[in-house]
Design a protein around this motif. Structure first.
Motif, mmCIF file in Angstrom:
data_model
loop_
_atom_site.group_PDB
_atom_site.id
_atom_site.type_symbol
_atom_site.label_atom_id
_atom_site.label_comp_id
_atom_site.label_asym_id
_atom_site.label_seq_id
_atom_site.Cartn_x
_atom_site.Cartn_y
_atom_site.Cartn_z
ATOM 1 N N LEU A 39 42.589 61.445 56.977
ATOM 2 C CA LEU A 39 43.932 61.950 57.264
ATOM 3 C C LEU A 39 44.887 60.794 57.529
ATOM 4 C CD1 LEU A 39 45.914 64.244 57.822
ATOM 5 C CD2 LEU A 39 45.114 64.274 60.201
ATOM 6 N N SER A 43 48.158 60.563 55.587
ATOM 7 C CA SER A 43 49.437 60.572 56.303
ATOM 8 C C SER A 43 50.273 59.357 55.924
ATOM 9 C CB SER A 43 49.202 60.610 57.814
ATOM 10 O OG SER A 43 48.612 59.405 58.262
ATOM 11 N N TRP A 98 54.551 66.798 60.031
ATOM 12 C CA TRP A 98 53.408 67.190 59.189
ATOM 13 C C TRP A 98 52.141 66.446 59.587
ATOM 14 C CZ3 TRP A 98 50.254 64.440 55.827
ATOM 15 C CH2 TRP A 98 49.390 65.209 55.046
ATOM 16 N N ILE A 99 52.278 65.156 59.806
ATOM 17 C CA ILE A 99 51.105 64.345 60.165
ATOM 18 C C ILE A 99 50.523 64.794 61.500
ATOM 19 C CG2 ILE A 99 50.385 62.014 60.843
ATOM 20 C CD1 ILE A 99 52.500 60.977 58.836
ATOM 21 N N THR A 101 50.791 67.706 63.019
ATOM 22 C CA THR A 101 50.192 69.041 62.886
ATOM 23 C C THR A 101 48.800 68.959 62.262
ATOM 24 O OG1 THR A 101 52.383 70.022 62.637
ATOM 25 C CG2 THR A 101 50.511 71.346 61.911
ATOM 26 N N GLU A 102 48.678 68.189 61.188
ATOM 27 C CA GLU A 102 47.386 68.061 60.505
ATOM 28 C C GLU A 102 46.358 67.368 61.390
ATOM 29 O OE1 GLU A 102 44.751 68.791 57.450
ATOM 30 O OE2 GLU A 102 46.813 69.528 57.699
ATOM 31 N N ILE A 105 44.987 69.842 63.982
ATOM 32 C CA ILE A 105 44.047 70.776 63.349
ATOM 33 C C ILE A 105 42.683 70.123 63.176
ATOM 34 C CG2 ILE A 105 43.542 71.986 61.191
ATOM 35 C CD1 ILE A 105 46.552 72.535 60.938
ATOM 36 N N ARG A 106 42.656 68.855 62.760
ATOM 37 C CA ARG A 106 41.384 68.169 62.522
ATOM 38 C C ARG A 106 40.662 67.864 63.840
ATOM 39 N NH1 ARG A 106 41.133 64.213 57.307
ATOM 40 N NH2 ARG A 106 42.097 65.653 55.811
ATOM 41 N N PRO A 190 42.172 60.845 63.058
ATOM 42 C CA PRO A 190 43.344 61.673 63.369
ATOM 43 C C PRO A 190 44.193 61.115 64.502
ATOM 44 C CG PRO A 190 41.314 62.759 64.090
ATOM 45 C CD PRO A 190 40.904 61.586 63.242
ATOM 46 N N SER A 197 52.449 58.796 63.465
ATOM 47 C CA SER A 197 53.541 59.748 63.628
ATOM 48 C C SER A 197 54.489 59.309 64.732
ATOM 49 C CB SER A 197 52.957 61.127 63.941
ATOM 50 O OG SER A 197 53.977 62.052 64.199
#
Length: 471
Positions: A39, A43, A98-99, A101-102, A105-106, A190, A197
């Motif tokens: 990620l 990202s 976006w970064i 949020t992803e 989640i991970r 992550p 971010s």
């Protein structure tokens, strides 16, 4: 000195190079991210994709900003660079959301197992080298030409250096965790993405603050203060009443209203305006400067100055002003020239308005007496008359009665219609005061007219003895 054509070429070429670099790095990072499932790398690829959009926007904006001013954009098109920089901040914030949020989640919902190879690390190292090169190049060109869009691009790519470094660190940590069985290090990727971010948001905030200031025409207080100090140092400037500044791209505009003495001539006012313009450009080189001079009463004005100021405001010739103090109150006598074609009633009403203005501006003046004279409004075409020896002799006889008169020369007699006129040069001592010069010239004219009453006009030019080449 860098010409505008050279500046345009350099700005466009460095912007285009930035676009090409962004294309290559985005493709490489995307491939590396898909290969490893990282990620952090994905990202960074997303960040580079936004860089590509921003670089393309920058290239477009610098191409438009150099267009000359037109009827719809009287200040030019350079503000488009500030708009471009502002749009880039939204792109950066969008990628950050976006970064993050992803990454969340991970970490909490769907962990991803990374596939480790060496070449993604190589891509990240290459990205750091490329971003360092183009960030420095963009910053140098932006500083040289004052380009907000290129400066925003340079700041954007500077954030890429740190983000790529963070992703590389996360990738290495994740590999170490997998190799040595350290479970918690699987979160390094992550977490590195979240760090990226955060860096993006930080750079976006700095960029947004600066571009908003440019778009709302904010100018550093220190710059404005230095400009005011430079202008107020000019001898003759009474005050700076208003000072407005704005920046559009690499161009500055300054609009100042300055107070000058109302006793100044147009030529002196123009000279002071030119000095004020140069003073502003010492602080803002190459600025477009507009100076509005406003006439003001100076603190050192005498009563005579104030009376003359009223006449000047009414655009009339004033001379032979005298002021007497009678019983503690002031009485003004003056001579005013008006257009010879005016009727007596018009001339009288005009002069009365001037007298009223004098009394209104100077309450200590109780009365004003004006001698109205006609000011020639037509071009005379005199018929040259033969030198009249008799008239010249009358003039010289009158001069012998005044001990201050050293010499009379260049005597000329002419006719305008049926009227005689005489002119001459009169030599007087160098040290004679102008008050006494006026008295002597008036006495000479009066004595001459007693002997030659047929002469309607006499013009006597006084000159110092040291300038007399006829004696």
């Amino acid at each position: 000195m860098v010409t505008s054509a050279t500046a345009r070429t350099e700005k466009r070429s460095v912007a285009l190079a930035s676009v090409l670099a962004a294309v290559v790095m985005t493709a490489l990072k995307l491939a590396a991210g898909l290969l490893t499932g990282s990620l952090g790398i994905l990202s960074d690829a997303a960040h580079s994709a936004l860089d590509l959009a921003g670089a393309a926007l920058t290239w477009l904006s610098v191409s438009i900003s150099d267009k000359p001013a037109d009827e719809e954009h009287t200040y030019g098109h350079e503000k488009i660079e500030n708009v471009s920089a502002f749009v880039e901040t939204f792109l950066m914030v969008a990628s950050s959301v976006w970064i993050t949020t992803e990454a969340v989640i991970r970490i909490f919902y769907h962990p991803v197992v990374l596939r480790f190879t060496l070449w993604p690390a190589g891509v990240l190292v290459l990205s750091i080298v490329v971003d360092t090169w183009r960030s420095r190049r963009l910053r140098a060109v932006a500083a040289r030409h004052g380009s907000s869009a290129l400066e925003a691009d340079a700041m954007h790519f500077a954030s890429d250096i740190w983000s790529s470094a963070a992703v590389l660190a996360g990738l290495v940590a994740a590999w170490v965790g997998a190799h040595f069985g350290i479970g918690w290090l699987r979160l390094a990727d992550p977490i590195a993405a979240i760090a990226v971010s955060g860096l993006i948001v930080r750079f976006a905030w700095r960029l947004a603050w600066r571009t908003v200031e440019a778009l709302v025409d904010a100018i550093p207080a220190e710059t404005r203060h230095r400009m005011l100090v430079e202008v107020q140092k000019i001898d003759g400037v009474l005050s700076v009443d208003k000072a407005r500044m704005r920046r559009s791209g690499n161009s500055h505009f300054a609009d100042l209203t300055i107070s000058l003495s109302r006793q100044l001539t147009f030529q002196k006012t123009e000279e002071l305006v030119r000095e004020a313009t140069e003073a502003v450009r010492r602080v803002l080189p190459g600025a477009d400067v507009v100076i509005h001079p406003v006439p003001r009463a100076g603190g050192a004005e005498s009563i005579f100055d104030k009376v003359r100021a009223v006449a000047s405001r009414n655009n009339v010739m004033l001379h032979d002003v005298s002021i007497q103090s009678l019983g503690g109150k002031l009485h003004v006598e003056q001579h005013i020239e008006v257009n010879e074609r005016l009727a007596l009633r018009e001339a009288h009403d005009f002069v009365r308005r001037i007298e009223d203005e004098i009394r209104q501006e100077l309450p200590q003046v109780t009365s004003v007496l004006t001698h109205i004279e006609s000011e020639p409004a037509t071009i005379e075409e005199p018929v040259m008359a033969q030198l009249d020896r008799e008239l010249e002799q009358h003039l010289r006889n009158a001069a012998t009665q005044l001990p201050e008169v050293i010499d009379i020369h260049e005597v000329a007699v002419g006719r305008v219609g049926d009227k005689l006129q005489l002119s001459c040069h009169c030599t007087l001592p160098d040290e004679l005061t102008m008050q006494r010069v006026h008295e002597v010239i008036t006495a000479l004219e009066d004595r001459f007219k007693l002997e030659a009453p047929e002469v309607q006009r006499v013009l006597i030019h006084p000159e110092p003895a040291t300038d007399n080449h006829h004696h």
